[in-house]
Design an enzyme around this catalytic site. Structure first.
Site, PDB file in Angstrom:
ATOM      1  CE  LYS A 111      -2.139  32.972  55.271  1.00 39.48           C
ATOM      2  NZ  LYS A 111      -1.014  32.808  56.184  1.00 39.48           N
ATOM      3  CE  LYS A 194      -4.032  48.975  56.364  1.00 35.24           C
ATOM      4  NZ  LYS A 194      -3.324  48.331  57.419  1.00 35.24           N
ATOM      5  CE  LYS A 197       0.178  42.581  47.820  1.00 35.14           C
ATOM      6  NZ  LYS A 197       0.162  41.257  47.454  1.00 35.14           N
TER       7      LYS A 197
END
Ligand code: TRP
Length: 331
Positions: A111, A194, A197
């Protein structure tokens, strides 16, 4: 009955991969366990959403989970920020979470790389908030993917540390848990891995996509130039399309195109047309419910209130015990 807790990220529309994976898993669990599912809007503050975005995202996720089959009469479905006991437990747990161990978490490192201009303390203590979510209901089972394994390990650490510090065997250890061993994996349309988004535009089919948008995306799915010999092994991009057909189409349809492929008579345009129509049919009831529910403010309000009441019933019991254990006692 064992208690299950899971947090739902409050950003992003649901796609077919979410639906056939995580959501079906939740839907099966709702009949067998004491389930608490919540929309993790407090966690989303780490990215500083605007008030309008925050509210819109929470609403959309709530609508889509309801449309996809979560039953608020069977599970406790709530919005994290409606349960202030969460933040109280988070504060207590922060007192015995060490900065060093939080800095070492891989998700924290990811992050700070993703948002170097906003390395706030909430990012650092994200795993503490997640532990609070889980142990607030003294849950033992947490349906999450592999990417959350380290967070769960930290939840166990904080639960055990609390128990040891106060010499009180209060919180059980939570473990990752999925209803069936092999969750259905839904490939994306980009010919690679897979559905997700973050894999780029056009790779994912969303439950809220219009039939037109679904047709467009499927027609643009990556294919090769076709088989050159009978019974050839399918390359990944073609196997992906067959995997999708297996999930949304009939067995006859699968066999039909499999035979065409194996005899080198396949026309990918036909296969994609069929696949698009079958996706549209498979998702139609959900698309309709999304439309209905999203305009029904009275229903949404009632679901959120009912969920908050049930969640706070469980949470306030824990907080009462925890205050007593810590030593906040009345005179
Ligand atoms: N960290 C989880 C995710 O990114 C979301 C989450 C927040 C969660 N609190 C939780 C998951 C508690 C399980 C239990 O997907």
């Amino acid at each position: 009955m064992e208690t299950v807790v899971s947090g739902i990220r409050s950003t992003g529309n649901l796609h077919l991969g979410n639906y056939y994976g995580a959501i079906q898993n939740f839907v099966k669990m709702q009949n067998e366990y004491n389930c608490f599912f919540f929309i993790a809007d407090l966690h989303s503050l780490t990215t500083h959403p605007t008030p309008a975005d925050l509210h819109g995202n929470v609403k959309q996720v709530l609508v889509e989970y309801l449309a996809a089959g979560l039953d608020p009469e069977k599970v406790t479905l709530y919005i994290q920020s409606d349960v202030p006991e969460t933040t109280e437990l988070y504060l207590y747990l922060n007192m015995n979470a060490y900065v060093g161990e939080l800095e070492r978490s891989t998700s924290f490192k990811d992050k700070i790389r993703a948002q170097p201009d906003n390395v706030n303390a909430g990012l650092l203590t994200y795993p503490v908030l997640m532990a609070a979510d889980i142990i607030l209901h003294r849950a033992t089972k947490v349906p999450v993917g592999k990417d959350q394994e380290q967070h769960l390990e930290m939840s166990r650490t904080f639960a055990n540390r609390f128990n040891r510090l106060y010499n009180h065997d209060y919180f059980p250890e939570p473990y990752a848990f999925n209803f069936s061993e092999n969750l259905v994996k839904i490939p994306g349309l980009d010919g690679k891995g897979k559905m997700g988004k973050s894999e780029g535009e056009g790779n994912a089919v969303y439950l809220s996509d219009s039939p037109e948008a679904i047709r467009k995306k499927v027609m643009r799915a990556v294919t090769d130039s076709g088989p050159t010999a009978d019974n050839q092994e399918k390359p990944q991009e073609i196997q992906n399309l067959f995997d999708l057909i297996k999930v949304v189409s009939s067995a006859d349809t699968y066999e039909h195109f499999d035979n065409l492929y194996n005899t080198c008579n396949i026309r990918y345009g036909d296969l994609k047309k069929q696949l698009a129509e079958d996706i549209i049919i498979a998702t139609a009831p959900i698309r309709d419910r999304i439309k209905d529910i999203s305009t029904d403010s009275a229903y949404l309000r009632q679901v959120a209130r009912h969920g908050a009441i049930k969640a706070r019933e469980s949470a306030s019991k824990t907080i009462k015990d925890v205050r007593e254990i810590i030593g906040f006692r009345s005179f």
